[in-house]
Write an enzyme that holds these catalytic residues in place. Structure first.
Site, PDB file in Angstrom:
ATOM      1  N   LYS A 120      32.274  30.465  22.071  1.00  0.00           N
ATOM      2  CA  LYS A 120      31.302  29.750  21.354  1.00  0.00           C
ATOM      3  C   LYS A 120      29.996  29.131  22.142  1.00  0.00           C
ATOM      4  O   LYS A 120      30.207  29.130  23.373  1.00  0.00           O
ATOM      5  CB  LYS A 120      31.728  28.522  20.673  1.00  0.00           C
TER       6      LYS A 120
ATOM      7  N   ARG B 127      42.316  29.543  17.729  1.00  0.00           N
ATOM      8  CA  ARG B 127      41.806  30.986  16.855  1.00  0.00           C
ATOM      9  C   ARG B 127      40.986  31.642  17.933  1.00  0.00           C
ATOM     10  O   ARG B 127      39.691  31.117  18.489  1.00  0.00           O
ATOM     11  CB  ARG B 127      40.939  30.349  15.939  1.00  0.00           C
TER      12      ARG B 127
END
Length: 268
Positions: free
Chosen positions: A214, A248
């Site tokens: 991210k 995740r």
């Protein structure tokens, strides 16, 4: 918690959720797994590398993403869900915030609904989850990164998600929470919440952490999305140390090794 046919003990172990984006425009792997053969080979590889849950998504939620119709999203995910179900014995999570997509996925055998809006976007989502009696992941999200008391506001928002789910009939033992790193937050917000993940234990539910590749990692290290593995591993280790039950991730093998090593060290 039972997800599909598998039992998960989130208090004793952090599990790996592998990401399968069947989208042309996801931020780090868009277009890689649109072909069915490539998608299934990727699933097989992730299972062999230690994936415990497979998270399938048909709509990119990167900043500035294009909103899909229910029909288009269903047409992307349904064939993959059916193919994976027929070939592999792994719990499937469906990454969607739309009740009609969730219904179609559940009919095809999905075992968990992963809603990035925590049942706040679609007023029918909570009842769909409750009627199916499947676990759900409720993620923190906001349209804008505007807060009065940031960490308290995050907890309050998640309390609201939980209330919506429970009012619809979702059982306590079917709820997972996600701090929503990268969603409705500034870079500083993301870093602060990552450093204080333990506050989510106040909610009383297993925690799913989604930091893989991210922007908080890219901005810190000044790296593109395909070079953020090491930064992701640091967040995974921190997540395990702060008691997260699921991470995740895109890169299953490396994150699985990081989880295993961290958990072993914490035993001494």
């Amino acid at each position: 918690m039972k997800i599909g046919t598998k039992e998960f003990d989130f208090k004793k172990h952090c599990y790996i959720m592998g990401i399968l984006n069947v989208t042309p425009d996801s931020f780090s792997d868009g277009g890689q797994w649109n072909n069915m053969d490539a998608a299934l080979k990727h699933v097989e590889d992730m299972i062999n590398e230690g994936c415990d849950i497979l998270d399938i998504g048909g709509e990119s939620t990167r900043p500035g993403y294009t909103l899909l119709s229910d029909e288009e999203e269903i047409s992307r995910v349904l064939p993959v869900i059916e193919a994976v179900k027929s070939r592999f014995d792994i719990p499937i999570s469906l990454d969607t915030y739309k009740s009609q997509v969730a219904k179609a996925g559940l009919k095809a055998g999905v075992d968990l609904i992963n809603d990035i809006w925590g049942c706040k976007y679609d007023p029918e989502m909570a009842s769909v989850i409750a009627k199916a009696n499947v676990p759900c992941c409720l993620m923190h999200n906001r349209n804008e990164a505007v807060y009065n008391d940031y960490l308290k506001d995050v907890l309050d928002d998640l309390h609201e998600c939980i209330r919506i789910a429970k009012d619809a009939g979702v059982a306590d033992d079917r709820i997972i929470v996600d701090p929503g790193l990268g969603f409705g937050k500034t870079y500083e917000n993301n870093m602060e919440l990552m450093n204080h993940l333990e506050i989510l234990h106040q909610l009383g539910y297993p925690i799913l952490l989604g930091t893989s590749r991210k922007s908080m990692i890219g901005l810190t290290l000044d790296l593109p999305s395909n070079e953020r593995l090491e930064g992701t591993l640091v967040t995974t280790v921190m997540g395990v140390m702060k008691g997260c039950g699921i991470v995740r991730v895109h890169d299953v093998k490396a994150n699985k090794r990081a989880v295993t090593m961290t958990e072993k060290l914490l035993q001494f």
